[in-house]
Scaffold this active site. Structure first.
Site, PDB file in Angstrom:
ATOM      1  CG  HIS A 172      -0.303   3.110   5.634  1.00 57.90           C
ATOM      2  ND1 HIS A 172      -1.907   2.835   4.890  1.00 57.90           N
ATOM      3  CD2 HIS A 172      -1.039   4.288   6.926  1.00 57.90           C
ATOM      4  CE1 HIS A 172      -2.753   3.832   5.258  1.00 57.90           C
ATOM      5  NE2 HIS A 172      -2.168   4.365   6.827  1.00 57.90           N
ATOM      6  CB  CYS A 213      -0.835   0.055   1.353  1.00 64.12           C
ATOM      7  SG  CYS A 213      -0.848   1.250   2.429  1.00 64.12           S
ATOM      8  CD  GLU A 214       0.137   5.327  -4.021  1.00 63.20           C
ATOM      9  OE1 GLU A 214       0.587   4.773  -5.841  1.00 63.20           O
ATOM     10  OE2 GLU A 214      -1.203   5.953  -4.185  1.00 63.20           O
TER      11      GLU A 214
END
Ligand SMILES: [Zn+2]
Length: 198
Positions: free
Chosen positions: A91, A88-89
């Site tokens: 986190h 996920c970009e």
């Protein structure tokens, strides 16, 4: 040997040394001792893992989808339960699950089934949001295979929802992208949906 050690200089001219130093700084930032036995090699390992998980940047989807075969029929081709792992970009935490892909060939033009799994990897192994990942897979198949229709569904469990924030362990996110016949025909879409839910 890992790609990290093969190239001492990575993208944007950042050296492997500088990258590992940044991870050491993070360890210090959370109050850890980066010199204790268990953590000494962690910055190296982390950088190697991160490179491996973002390998998709260096592969061109066209190379994967350019080898096609002729088939007798133009019936729907469906591959379901293709495992994927992405980051996920927002986190830099993993999200993972299964992808389902169907397409209806044009003039019998098909690709090997493993190519569909490869195309999932190429776009998963980048920093992503699941919505865009789903679109990119569908768009690539649409662009290079020119089928009569393509349908893509991703079902993902997001670590950033499980281990932090709202801490919901069992939520699955479902995203879909449809083109051509799957967008225009309710019957085709329903057939796809019923096949993947079995
Ligand atoms: Zn996230």
């Amino acid at each position: 040997m890992s790609p990290f050690f093969k190239k001492a200089i990575g993208a944007n001219n950042i050296s492997a040394e500088k990258a590992t130093e940044a991870v050491r700084t993070l360890l210090l930032y959370i109050g850890e001792n980066p010199n204790r036995e268990g953590l000494v090699d962690t910055p190296d390992r982390f950088c190697r893992a991160l490179l491996e998980m973002t390998e998709g940047y260096s592969t061109n989807p066209e190379e994967i989808l350019s080898t096609t075969f002729e088939s007798e029929s133009d019936e729907m081709v469906l591959v379901k339960n293709i495992e994927f792992n992405s980051l996920c970009e927002h986190h830099l935490l993993s999200f993972a699950g299964k992808a389902h892909i169907a397409y209806i060939p044009t003039d019998g033009k098909i690709v090997g089934l493993s190519k569909l799994a490869r195309i999932v990897d190429v776009f998963s192994q980048r920093l992503q949001v699941q919505e865009r990942l789903t679109q990119q897979v569908a768009n690539a198949i649409n662009k290079y295979l020119r089928p009569q229709g393509v349908a893509v569904v991703f079902e993902g469990v997001h670590s950033c929802m499980c281990v932090r924030g709202v801490r919901k362990q069992n939520s699955t996110m479902i995203t879909s992208a449809m083109h051509g016949q799957f967008r225009d025909s309710l019957a085709s879409r329903n057939e796809f949906m019923s096949l993947i839910s079995k």
